[in-house]
Write a protein that holds these residues in place. Structure first.
Motif, short mmCIF file in Angstrom:
data_model
loop_
_atom_site.label_atom_id
_atom_site.label_comp_id
_atom_site.label_asym_id
_atom_site.label_seq_id
_atom_site.Cartn_x
_atom_site.Cartn_y
_atom_site.Cartn_z
N GLU A 180 0.83 -1.20 0.00
CA GLU A 180 0.00 0.00 0.00
C GLU A 180 0.86 1.26 0.00
O GLU A 180 2.04 1.23 0.36
N THR A 181 0.26 2.38 -0.37
CA THR A 181 0.96 3.66 -0.42
C THR A 181 1.46 4.06 0.97
O THR A 181 0.76 3.91 1.95
N ALA A 182 2.68 4.59 1.04
CA ALA A 182 3.26 4.99 2.31
C ALA A 182 2.38 5.99 3.03
O ALA A 182 1.87 6.92 2.44
N GLY A 183 2.25 5.80 4.33
CA GLY A 183 1.53 6.77 5.15
C GLY A 183 0.02 6.72 5.03
O GLY A 183 -0.67 7.53 5.64
N GLU A 184 -0.53 5.77 4.24
CA GLU A 184 -1.97 5.78 4.02
C GLU A 184 -2.74 5.12 5.15
O GLU A 184 -3.95 5.20 5.18
N HIS A 185 -2.04 4.45 6.05
CA HIS A 185 -2.76 3.73 7.08
C HIS A 185 -2.65 4.44 8.42
O HIS A 185 -2.64 5.65 8.47
N PHE A 186 -2.56 3.72 9.49
CA PHE A 186 -2.74 4.33 10.80
C PHE A 186 -1.45 4.95 11.33
O PHE A 186 -0.35 4.67 10.89
N THR A 187 -1.64 5.77 12.36
CA THR A 187 -0.56 6.50 13.00
C THR A 187 -0.10 5.73 14.23
O THR A 187 -0.93 5.22 14.98
N PRO A 188 1.22 5.62 14.47
CA PRO A 188 1.70 4.95 15.68
C PRO A 188 1.06 5.54 16.94
O PRO A 188 0.85 6.75 17.03
N ARG A 189 0.77 4.68 17.90
CA ARG A 189 0.05 5.12 19.10
C ARG A 189 0.80 6.21 19.87
O ARG A 189 0.19 7.10 20.44
N GLU A 190 2.14 6.13 19.92
CA GLU A 190 2.85 7.15 20.70
C GLU A 190 2.79 8.52 20.04
O GLU A 190 2.79 9.55 20.71
N VAL A 191 2.70 8.55 18.70
CA VAL A 191 2.54 9.83 18.00
C VAL A 191 1.16 10.42 18.31
O VAL A 191 1.02 11.62 18.53
N ILE A 192 0.14 9.55 18.34
CA ILE A 192 -1.20 10.03 18.68
C ILE A 192 -1.22 10.57 20.11
O ILE A 192 -1.80 11.62 20.38
N ARG A 193 -0.57 9.84 21.04
CA ARG A 193 -0.54 10.31 22.44
C ARG A 193 0.12 11.67 22.54
O ARG A 193 -0.33 12.55 23.30
N LEU A 194 1.20 11.86 21.79
CA LEU A 194 1.86 13.17 21.78
C LEU A 194 0.91 14.25 21.27
O LEU A 194 0.78 15.32 21.88
N MET A 195 0.24 13.98 20.15
CA MET A 195 -0.66 14.97 19.56
C MET A 195 -1.81 15.30 20.51
O MET A 195 -2.21 16.46 20.66
N VAL A 196 -2.34 14.26 21.15
CA VAL A 196 -3.45 14.48 22.09
C VAL A 196 -3.00 15.31 23.28
O VAL A 196 -3.70 16.21 23.74
N ASN A 197 -1.78 15.04 23.79
CA ASN A 197 -1.23 15.85 24.88
C ASN A 197 -1.16 17.32 24.48
O ASN A 197 -1.54 18.21 25.24
#
Length: 619
Positions: A169-186
């Protein structure tokens, strides 16, 4: 059983499919069966009560509300069957499986329609595999008491990652690593005390236009509830991929969210939440993916609606549509007078600098910076995402900046904040620890500049601790006192966080003209109209200069151009204002090369050592 072991167990179903299915088709069977078993297990405890209620009230108008109440979920199933009971009638498993799925409430039934599950049931039955596959899943324990929602989300993501690798599949088209999401949510919530304060029964909305399997929505909800159980976060999303949409919808069903808020379709050409505004937003749009399929609709909205639509500032090049999602999120911001919004979006490096003055990309950067919408940009480590190893950046934008942030942008270089994973997952070889996330969150929350300081001895080597190991660099903010170097030593400083005024990213591109001359060297003058008697420009000598917005153009021209071309002038009609954010340049640290004497001494020592070894060989 952890999520990786569980997903490996589910993956063993592939052994049954091999030969009848291509590897790239495994997900068409495994994903819907995993969802079915999960829903199966979630409803098991309340199933007898639902069946009794259904028998008593199925002829009553609106009986669905009674069934939902009895199920304790936002969905139900009125069949006496489940996956284990289906195994009791092997000869009629196909018909019974259809009946079981049809007995789900409409919102849950739609999930299996999105998977086109009926096609796979027929295909499995024809290959005499349906009973064997159903048997495998019937023996997997996916009860919430065994596998909580967070772990179940990780299971789905692990499966999708494997399918994505197989399908290339195309790079970056799927999900985001959980630690990156935790950072963004913080970063999203850190300044909002009213939301995070326990006991404060606030209601907020969160939106993800590229929802995928719902990971960002789920983690944001979990984060908020962990800090303030009384807070209510209503989740909204849109997803293009039917399989990801089905999983996201199943996740929202189990969490009790209104699944009508999760819309299927292409966000750019068919906005599923056209009139809505949101308090918070998160997105990880596809990296470097062209938007040619939706170009007609996007250009029409840009040209016909302008700033009344979503794409008023400009359009990026067709080869990369990630900045379209940035503008889409801008259009979803609640007006500042109504409380405003904040959002985080993951982008690759090109939106920072691609496109010169006047280009679509530059005009989008100009819009967000001149309207003071960018709070911070955080550079992440490479090799953080499952399908790509490229550098990525988290942009945090808001139209309700606190007083200290107004007119400024904070850049944080977190590219060195990582630890090596014990086992690589696709292209993902690095991860951010909780300590790394906490450090970036603190730097953002304190709105401070910072450096990583290493103490060097007189020989230029890092100081060592009592065990002889080099001392770790120390993070020093602009309010901290830096460590003191020993005699003859020094401090090596590497910037980690810097703060700039918005206009420091802007520049004016000047068109510098020089006169056209004839064969005798005389300046050619215009003969007609406004150009009559004016020097004519020589296109071969035409040049451009980029002058920072913080500088006076006349003074710059006098200082930098006229000493080298005294006959030059500026064609002001061609001047354009542009913006770029040269992230890496602002964190570059020049290390002076060693002296020639030191290099010569080292070469002499190496040469002498080589001659000594040659002499030993000759003996």
């Amino acid at each position: 059983m952890n999520h990786q072991a569980l997903s490996s167990f589910i993956w063993s179903v592939a052994d049954l499919l091999r030969g009848d299915y291509k590897q790239s088709e495994y997900g068409r069977v495994i994903l819907p069966f995993t969802v079915l078993r999960r829903l199966d297990c979630v409803l098991e405890g309340t199933k007898p009560a639902v069946l009794a209620e259904y028998a008593a009230k199925k002829h009553m108008p609106g009986h669905e509300h009674f069934l939902l109440r009895k199920s304790g979920q936002s969905f139900y199933n009125t069949s006496e069957l489940d996956l284990p009971r289906l195994l009791g009638d092997q000869d009629h498993i196909r018909q019974n499986l259809y009946a079981y799925i049809q007995a789900f409430s409409p919102s849950a039934r739609d999930i299996f329609e999105r998977f086109e599950f009926h096609t796979q049931i027929e295909r499995l039955a024809k290959a005499n595999l349906l009973y064997l596959v159903a048997e495998k899943f019937a023996h997997i324990d996916l009860h919430p008491s065994t596998v909580d929602n967070a772990s179940m989300g990780l299971v789905f993501e692990e499966l999708i990652r494997k399918f994505a690798e197989i399908s290339n599949e195309t790079a970056g088209e799927h999900f985001t690593p959980r630690e990156v999401i935790r950072l963004m949510v913080n970063l999203l919530f850190i300044e909002d005390d009213d939301v995070l304060t326990p006991g404060n029964a606030v209601v907020r909305t969160l939106y993800d236009p590229t929802a995928g399997t719902g990971g960002m929505l789920s983690i944001a909800g979990e984060h908020l509830l962990a800090h303030n159980p009384q807070a209510r976060l209503t989740l909204y999303g849109q997803e293009l991929n039917d399989e990801s949409y089905a999983i996201c919808k199943a996740d929202m069903l189990i969490k009790g969210q209104d699944v009508a808020n999760i819309v299927s379709g292409n966000t750019l050409s068919d906005d599923g939440h056209a009139a809505a505004k949101f308090d918070y937003m998160l997105s990880n749009p596809p990296f470097g993916v062209e938007w040619k399929k939706v170009e007609k609709a996007v250009r029409a909205e840009h040209e016909q609606k302008g700033f009344d639509g979503r794409f008023g500032p400009g359009l990026p090049r067709v080869s990369d549509g990630s900045m379209l999602f940035l503008m889409h999120l801008l259009s979803k911001m609640r007006p500042a007078r109504e409380g405003g919004s904040r959002f985080g979006i993951v982008l690759n490096g090109s939106p920072l600098f691609t496109g010169g003055a006047g280009s679509g990309e530059s005009e989008i950067r100009r819009y967000v910076l001149e309207n003071d919408l960018v709070e911070a940009i955080i550079g992440l480590p490479t090799d953080m995402f499952y399908n790509t190893g490229i550098a990525t950046y988290v942009w945090i934008l808001s139209n309700r900046k606190v007083e200290d942030r107004r007119g400024h942008v904070q850049l944080i270089d977190a590219s060195g904040f990582w630890q090596k994973m014990r086992k690589s997952l696709g292209s993902k070889r690095k991860e951010m620890s909780d300590a790394h996330i906490a450090t970036v969150t603190r730097l953002f929350g304190d709105f401070t500049e910072a450096e990583m300081v290493t103490v060097l001895d007189a020989q230029g080597q890092p100081l060592r601790d009592a065990d002889g190991k080099p001392c770790e660099p120390q993070l020093v903010t602009n309010t901290d006192s830096p460590p003191k170097p020993p005699g003859g030593g020094r401090l090596q400083r590497v910037p980690i966080a810097r703060i700039f005024r918005n206009e420091e990213f802007g520049y004016t591109t000047l068109t510098v003209e020089r006169p056209l001359r004839d064969e005798n060297g005389n300046v050619v003058l215009g003969l007609k109209g406004k150009q009559k008697g004016q020097p004519q420009p020589d296109s071969a000598l035409r040049d451009t200069e980029n002058v920072p917005l913080t500088e006076d153009i006349a003074a710059y021209f006098q200082r930098e151009v006229l000493p080298h071309a005294s006959d030059a002038w500026i064609d002001e009609a061609k001047s354009k204002v542009g913006y770029e954010i040269p992230f890496n340049r602002h964190f570059y640290v020049f290390e002076p090369p060693r002296s020639l004497h030191a290099i010569d001494e080292e070469l002499k020592a190496v040469s002498a050592n080589i001659m000594r070894m040659l002499g030993e060989l000759a003996e």
